[in-house]
Scaffold this motif. Structure first.
Motif, short mmCIF file in Angstrom:
data_model
loop_
_atom_site.label_atom_id
_atom_site.label_comp_id
_atom_site.label_asym_id
_atom_site.label_seq_id
_atom_site.Cartn_x
_atom_site.Cartn_y
_atom_site.Cartn_z
N MET A 1 46.24 34.15 58.59
CA MET A 1 45.26 33.41 57.79
C MET A 1 43.84 33.94 57.99
SD MET A 1 47.11 31.39 56.08
CE MET A 1 46.03 30.17 55.37
N THR A 2 43.66 34.84 58.97
CA THR A 2 42.29 35.32 59.23
C THR A 2 41.91 36.42 58.26
OG1 THR A 2 43.10 36.94 60.81
CG2 THR A 2 42.45 34.81 61.70
N LYS A 3 42.91 37.01 57.60
CA LYS A 3 42.61 38.12 56.69
C LYS A 3 41.92 37.62 55.42
CE LYS A 3 45.73 41.80 57.88
NZ LYS A 3 46.91 42.54 57.49
N ASP A 4 41.15 38.53 54.87
CA ASP A 4 40.39 38.26 53.66
C ASP A 4 41.34 38.14 52.45
OD1 ASP A 4 38.47 38.44 51.73
OD2 ASP A 4 38.09 40.58 52.02
N THR A 5 41.12 37.14 51.63
CA THR A 5 41.96 36.98 50.44
C THR A 5 41.44 37.87 49.31
OG1 THR A 5 42.48 34.71 51.01
CG2 THR A 5 42.67 35.29 48.69
N ILE A 6 42.34 38.61 48.68
CA ILE A 6 41.91 39.45 47.55
C ILE A 6 42.25 38.77 46.22
CG2 ILE A 6 44.02 40.90 47.64
CD1 ILE A 6 42.15 43.24 46.74
N LEU A 7 43.39 38.06 46.20
CA LEU A 7 43.80 37.40 44.96
C LEU A 7 44.22 35.98 45.25
CD1 LEU A 7 44.57 38.10 41.86
CD2 LEU A 7 46.91 38.03 42.72
N LYS A 8 43.68 35.06 44.47
CA LYS A 8 44.03 33.66 44.66
C LYS A 8 44.52 33.09 43.33
CE LYS A 8 41.97 29.81 47.09
NZ LYS A 8 40.74 29.35 47.72
N VAL A 9 45.75 32.66 43.31
CA VAL A 9 46.32 32.06 42.09
C VAL A 9 46.43 30.56 42.36
CG1 VAL A 9 48.40 31.95 40.65
CG2 VAL A 9 47.58 34.16 41.47
N GLU A 10 45.81 29.76 41.48
CA GLU A 10 45.78 28.31 41.73
C GLU A 10 46.30 27.53 40.53
OE1 GLU A 10 41.91 27.19 44.08
OE2 GLU A 10 41.52 28.96 42.85
N ILE B 1 42.92 32.23 38.27
CA ILE B 1 43.33 33.44 39.01
C ILE B 1 42.05 34.16 39.41
CG2 ILE B 1 44.67 35.57 38.91
CD1 ILE B 1 46.12 34.31 36.42
N THR B 2 41.76 34.16 40.72
CA THR B 2 40.50 34.74 41.19
C THR B 2 40.76 36.05 41.93
OG1 THR B 2 39.75 32.49 41.55
CG2 THR B 2 38.36 34.24 42.45
N MET B 3 40.09 37.10 41.48
CA MET B 3 40.16 38.40 42.17
C MET B 3 38.84 38.58 42.89
SD MET B 3 41.53 41.48 42.67
CE MET B 3 40.78 42.97 43.33
N ARG B 4 38.93 38.84 44.20
CA ARG B 4 37.71 38.99 45.00
C ARG B 4 37.55 40.45 45.39
NH1 ARG B 4 35.62 37.72 50.26
NH2 ARG B 4 33.60 36.71 49.94
N ARG B 5 36.53 41.09 44.84
CA ARG B 5 36.28 42.50 45.14
C ARG B 5 35.76 42.67 46.56
NH1 ARG B 5 34.61 45.91 40.89
NH2 ARG B 5 34.42 47.38 42.64
N ARG B 6 35.81 43.94 47.05
CA ARG B 6 35.30 44.24 48.40
C ARG B 6 33.84 43.84 48.55
NH1 ARG B 6 37.84 49.30 47.81
NH2 ARG B 6 39.87 49.11 48.79
#
Ligand code: ATP
Length: 287
Positions: free
Chosen positions: A8-17, A70-75
């Motif tokens: 759970m500590t890793k950064d999320t890149i894609l979140k589908v809700e 659907i959220t995509m989180r860039r670097r």
């Protein structure tokens, strides 16, 4: 949200809700949520008709979902709501690339040309969209050299250098699949989505594919793949999400998912409480 010891500590890149998709009276996806972590291979699996392709098409802009985010989180930290973007902007702005279940290459073009065509947009931008720009501008020349370097790099990674000048349509099936992946990588995605990448491959081709996918992950690109064959994803995935009838039934590490009675029941096509009985019967039959 995830269970089964997902980091759970890793950064999320894609979140589908709360994703839902209705086709007429059919609720193909029903309130489905999951997260993919940056730098991981996430697999979305499930029996035939579970809704994997529909989720995939919503993420990559081929379908607009009935509901959900659907959220995509860039670097860079920049966030894009994919359900609101046209599909070409999903590649360009959100940096999500995809491959198709049925290979879609320019079969009459050479392997190298396929990789250069993939970089057409970047090259046209460097030309300033003018003829003069194409002819002489240093910025274009630099971009063209960069495109060739990138193509060479991915030819090598996909083990296709020796076939660079052959028409793509002449390659064996497994090599075509690697070329499709290499072509997607030339667009420099942060998230690469693969639609049943191992379908139709022989064991040797599967091994080459797994090596390529591991290499892509090692370079920091995250992967999302859909697959109905559980055994294929267990080897290379960090995280597995299981769908059945459009709903999530399990989510966690490959080991967690593999041993989850709900998943076993879904794949055997039986009720949860019958799993132990069926497994005992199967074992009894093979002894
Ligand atoms: N464009 C569409 N119009 C109507 N129904 C659709 C459409 N696309 C998918 N469906 C239905 O939605 C459900 C989920 O299908 P989907 O193709 O997403 O499943 P899947 O898990 O990818 O299956 P498979 O492993 O067989 O490819 C199925 O009942 C399918 O018939």
């Amino acid at each position: 949200m995830a269970s089964g010891n997902i980091d759970m500590t890793k950064d999320t890149i894609l979140k589908v809700e709360h994703l839902s998709m209705k086709f007429g009276g059919l609720m193909a996806i029903n309130d489905f949520s999951f997260e993919a972590k940056r730098g991981e291979i996430t697999a979305l699996i499930g029996p035939n008709g579970a809704g994997k392709t529909t989720v995939f098409n919503c993420i990559t802009g081929f379908y607009k979902p009935t509901m959900g985010m659907i959220t995509m989180r860039r670097r860079t930290g920049e966030e894009h709501l994919l359900e609101r973007l046209p599909d070409f902007e999903i590649t360009k702005k959100a940096k999500v690339a995809r491959t198709f279940q049925n290979i879609r290459l320019f079969s009459g073009l050479t392997v190298l040309e396929n990789l250069l065509v993939a970089q057409h947009n970047a090259l046209m931008k460097a030309s300033g969209y003018t003829f003069l720009g194409l002819l002489g501008m240093p910025v274009y020349k630099k971009a063209a050299a960069g495109a060739i370097d990138k193509a060479k790099y991915w030819l090598d990674k996909a083990d296709l250098t020796e076939r660079a000048d052959d028409p793509a349509g002449d390659l064996p099936y497994g090599a075509q699949r690697r070329l499709e992946i290499a072509r997607a990588m030339c667009t420099e995605p942060e998230l690469l989505c693969l639609d049943e990448p191992a379908a139709g491959l022989n064991p040797k081709e599967s091994l080459a594919l797994n090596n390529l996918l591991r290499g892509i992950r090692a370079e920091g690109t995250s992967l999302l793949l859909i697959e109905h064959d559980m055994s294929v994803v267990m080897e290379i995935s960090d995280h597995v999400v299981v769908l059945e009838y459009g709903q999530k039934i399990s989510d966690g590490t490959p080991d967690h998912v593999k041993n989850d009675p709900k998943v076993i029941a879904a794949y055997l096509g039986v009720e949860d409480d019958e799993v132990e009985e069926v497994i005992a019967e199967e074992l009894g039959g093979t002894l």
